[in-house]
Design an enzyme around this catalytic site. Structure first.
Site, short mmCIF file in Angstrom:
data_model
loop_
_atom_site.label_atom_id
_atom_site.label_comp_id
_atom_site.label_asym_id
_atom_site.label_seq_id
_atom_site.Cartn_x
_atom_site.Cartn_y
_atom_site.Cartn_z
N HIS A 208 0.81 -1.22 0.00
CA HIS A 208 0.00 0.00 0.00
C HIS A 208 0.85 1.27 0.00
O HIS A 208 0.33 2.36 -0.20
CB HIS A 208 -0.99 -0.04 1.18
CG HIS A 208 -2.16 -0.93 0.88
ND1 HIS A 208 -3.45 -0.62 1.21
CD2 HIS A 208 -2.23 -2.12 0.25
CE1 HIS A 208 -4.26 -1.58 0.80
NE2 HIS A 208 -3.55 -2.51 0.22
N SER A 212 0.06 -1.19 -6.33
CA SER A 212 0.20 -2.34 -7.23
C SER A 212 0.97 -1.95 -8.49
O SER A 212 0.82 -0.84 -8.99
CB SER A 212 -1.19 -2.83 -7.65
OG SER A 212 -1.79 -3.53 -6.61
N LYS A 235 -13.95 -8.14 -8.48
CA LYS A 235 -13.13 -8.93 -9.41
C LYS A 235 -12.42 -10.06 -8.65
O LYS A 235 -12.32 -11.18 -9.16
CB LYS A 235 -12.11 -8.02 -10.08
CG LYS A 235 -11.46 -8.64 -11.29
CD LYS A 235 -10.59 -7.65 -12.04
CE LYS A 235 -9.86 -8.34 -13.17
NZ LYS A 235 -9.02 -7.43 -13.94
N ASP A 236 -11.95 -9.76 -7.43
CA ASP A 236 -11.30 -10.79 -6.63
C ASP A 236 -12.31 -11.88 -6.23
O ASP A 236 -11.98 -13.06 -6.20
CB ASP A 236 -10.68 -10.18 -5.37
CG ASP A 236 -9.31 -9.56 -5.67
OD1 ASP A 236 -8.75 -9.87 -6.72
OD2 ASP A 236 -8.84 -8.77 -4.83
N GLU A 279 6.66 -33.61 -1.55
CA GLU A 279 5.43 -33.14 -2.18
C GLU A 279 5.76 -32.43 -3.49
O GLU A 279 6.87 -31.93 -3.66
CB GLU A 279 4.71 -32.17 -1.25
CG GLU A 279 4.21 -32.83 0.00
CD GLU A 279 3.03 -33.73 -0.29
OE1 GLU A 279 1.89 -33.31 -0.09
OE2 GLU A 279 3.24 -34.88 -0.74
#
Lengths: 415, 213
Positions: A208, A212, A235-236, A279
């Site tokens: 922040h 972005s 959108k998320d 894994e």
């Protein structure tokens, strides 16, 4: 009435201004693609793992005589225990799946570049914490692969100079992986997620501050930013729906595809499994470990292979914005790297043969070479692109970025 | 970036396509009560004397539709909630066969190949010309050819044994994950719910973004 309550709170706590600053007024580039959904998804999977993990811990017994049975108790007798357990075991894979795409996006679009180095490094720290948590969690079912995986990996710390043997005993709490190891791994497996939550907050504070990145690779003008809420919350959420559908296919229809068959056999220190595999998310790094004939060298190579991502801001010296989008050579490098990761993963999975070891060594060599040629290639590519003539679009982007930087430094010098 | 996903997906497929070295017969596991019930009976007569199934209780067999009289006969004076432990003590089995018979509760999940492995193993016995019996799936096995595949010459007999092996494997698959059917039927509802939810979120998203000029 609600208004009065909020007023009451605001006089004592910056609730409204916080929501405005971080959510309803938080400027987000409007051109973000769906590749930018994965940070939110990682946060969601983290919460899911914590929530299911807490309930699993209520029924799990961290004791080598009981832990295998307690997993079966969860799977068979606890109400919806099978659901909790499969959500959690599939969630580990989902976490790495999401994080790997999140990292790939950062690499592809050059999001690690100035001023986002600290954001990238906090992310690197999160990756290490996640790997540690996943590794310790894998011991808890106390199956054959749990036991032998932990034995092999803790054994690597013998490579520590001078005090190697003591470090291994200190980590295990015993001469071999045993009850002391299981209980401490359980305690730490419960602790680490909370460290991760703390580190995620640091990651978000860094985000922040610098905001972005976006597919164009430069900071946008104010008119190109839109508030995070409601545009990116919805959108998320839509992306979350798609993710949950994929995740549910694994949880409900093929949960055992992510669990090694050998882990359905209780741990037995007297019997080594035919071949020990970690894994899937550790396979490329495991292949690098096995590719180096010398143990100390292998451990160093594996460590460096994870940590080398931190140097990306300095290895990539190009000034062309937009990451791989506007840079054909870097793009080629990216895809080559992705394929190399795939090859390494495959080599890590299959039992070693003379041929597979050779392929693994070549792939390991390529892995490091790609990082090491990046400083030269990025500079060469920049000059080549400049000579060929940049498109007006990119010229404008570079010019606006240069202007912004000079304005900022002017502001700073005035202060 | 989209190409990257393709690469990732193809790698996952390549990794999962890796099968074990021995070619296994494939078996279509039955999930219906008659098949699993027959599997329970075959299990109790042919396997239970040596093999335990410690995560299964006698009461669980009732829920599979096994006749209560039979369950009472099997359990003798043990309580309904007792686990299915082997009749032969482990030490005796060790003495007789040279290795302890493994617990079978999770057997259908504990080998590469799962149900196909167990099925192929049960049918994998053959007799060599010198008269000894071997198993081509698990050559080191200490278990005798309990279903008699190595001596079965006629087609009808072999088919019957294959059917019996399928029943046993079906029961073992149920035992390894008793909630599997519940999980799958719940899974269809979850997928349906998520599909509708995601579709609605998609429309809401489009509606909100349409406000942007």
């Amino acid at each position: 009435m609600p208004h009065r309550i909020i007023n009451w709170i605001d006089q004592r706590f910056p609730l409204t201004s916080f929501v405005k600053h971080e959510l309803t007024g938080y400027p987000t580039p409007r051109n973000l693609s769906y590749w930018w959904n994965f940070g939110f998804l990682a946060g969601f999977v983290l919460m899911l793992q914590v929530a299911t993990g807490i309930f699993l811990a209520m029924h799990y017994k961290a004791d080598i005589a009981m832990s295998f049975d307690s997993i079966q108790h969860i799977m068979r007798d606890v109400n919806y225990g099978w659901l909790l357990r499969y959500l959690h075991s599939t969630g580990a894979s989902a976490f790495f799946f999401v994080i790997f795409i999140h990292m790939a996006r950062t690499l592809y679009y050059g999001s690690y570049r100035a001023p986002r180095e600290l954001l990238w490094w906090t992310g690197q720290g999160l990756l290490l914490l996640l790997m540690g948590t996943a590794f310790m969690g894998y011991l808890l079912p106390w199956g054959q692969m749990s036991f032998w995986g932990a034995t092999v990996i803790t054994n690597l710390f013998r490579a520590t100079p001078f005090i190697g043997d003591q470090v291994v005993i200190w980590l295990r709490g015993d001469y071999t992986v045993g009850d002391a190891t299981l209980t401490r791994f359980f305690a730490l497996h419960y602790l680490f997620p909370f460290l991760i939550i703390g580190a995620v907050i640091v990651h978000l504070v860094a985000l922040h501050t610098v905001k972005s990145s976006n597919p164009s690779g430069i900071n946008l003008q104010d008119k190109d930013n839109i508030p995070f809420h409601p545009y990116f919350t919805i959108k998320d959420l839509y992306g979350l729906g798609l993710f949950l559908m994929l995740y549910s296919v694994f949880v409900f229809f093929m949960p055992d595809s992510l669990i090694e068959p050998a882990n359905n056999i209780p741990a037995n220190p007297m019997v080594t499994p035919n071949h020990i595999v970690p894994e899937w998310y550790f396979l490329p790094f495991y292949a690098i470990l096995r590719s180096v004939p010398n143990m100390v060298g292998g451990v160093v190579a594996m460590g460096v292979s994870v940590l080398i991502f931190a140097f990306m801001p300095y290895l990539d010296r190009s000034r062309i914005p937009g990451g791989a989008h506007y840079r054909p050579m870097f793009r080629g490098l990216f895809y080559f790297f992705a394929i190399d990761m795939g090859v390494l993963g495959y080599i890590g999975y299959i039992p070693p043969t003379e041929q597979s070891i050779l392929i693994g060594q070549v792939a390991t060599f390529i892995y490091f070479t790609l990082f090491l040629i990046l400083p030269f290639l990025s500079k060469f590519e920049e000059r080549w692109l400049m000579k060929r003539g940049l498109t007006p679009e990119i010229e404008a982007l570079i010019a606006s970025e240069a202007k912004e930087i000079s304005e900022k430094s002017k502001k700073r010098s005035k202060r | 970036m989209n190409k990257f996903m393709m690469v990732l997906a193809s790698c996952c497929l390549a990794a999962s396509a890796l099968a074990s070295e021995v070619k296994l017969d494939t078996v279509k596991v039955g999930i219906d009560k008659p098949t699993v019930g027959r599997g329970v009976e075959a299990m109790m007569t042919d396997c239970h004397s040596c093999h335990s199934m410690k995560y299964i209780k006698y009461r669980d067999l009732l829920s599979l539709g096994v006749d209560k009289k039979k369950v009472d006969e099997w359990r003798g004076d043990q309580p309904m909630d007792a686990a299915l432990m082997a009749q032969m003590p482990e030490a005796d089995a060790m003495a007789a066969y040279g290795s302890a018979p493994p617990d079978l509760s999770l057997m259908a999940k504990a080998r590469e190949g799962g149900a196909n492995y167990v099925y192929s193993y049960l049918l994998g016995y053959y007799t060599t010309p010198d008269g000894t019996t071997h198993n081509h799936i698990f050559p080191a096995t200490k278990m005798p050819d309990i279903l008699g595949m190595s001596n079965a010459k006629e087609a009808a007999e072999r088919t019957a044994i294959q059917g019996k092996a399928r029943d046993i494997v079906s029961y073992l698959v149920w035992a390894s994950d008793p909630h599997a059917q519940e999980r799958q039927s719940l899974g269809y509802y979850v997928m349906g719910y998520l599909f509708v939810l995601t579709l609605m979120l998609y429309f809401v998203k489009n509606q909100i973004w349409a406000k942007l000029k």
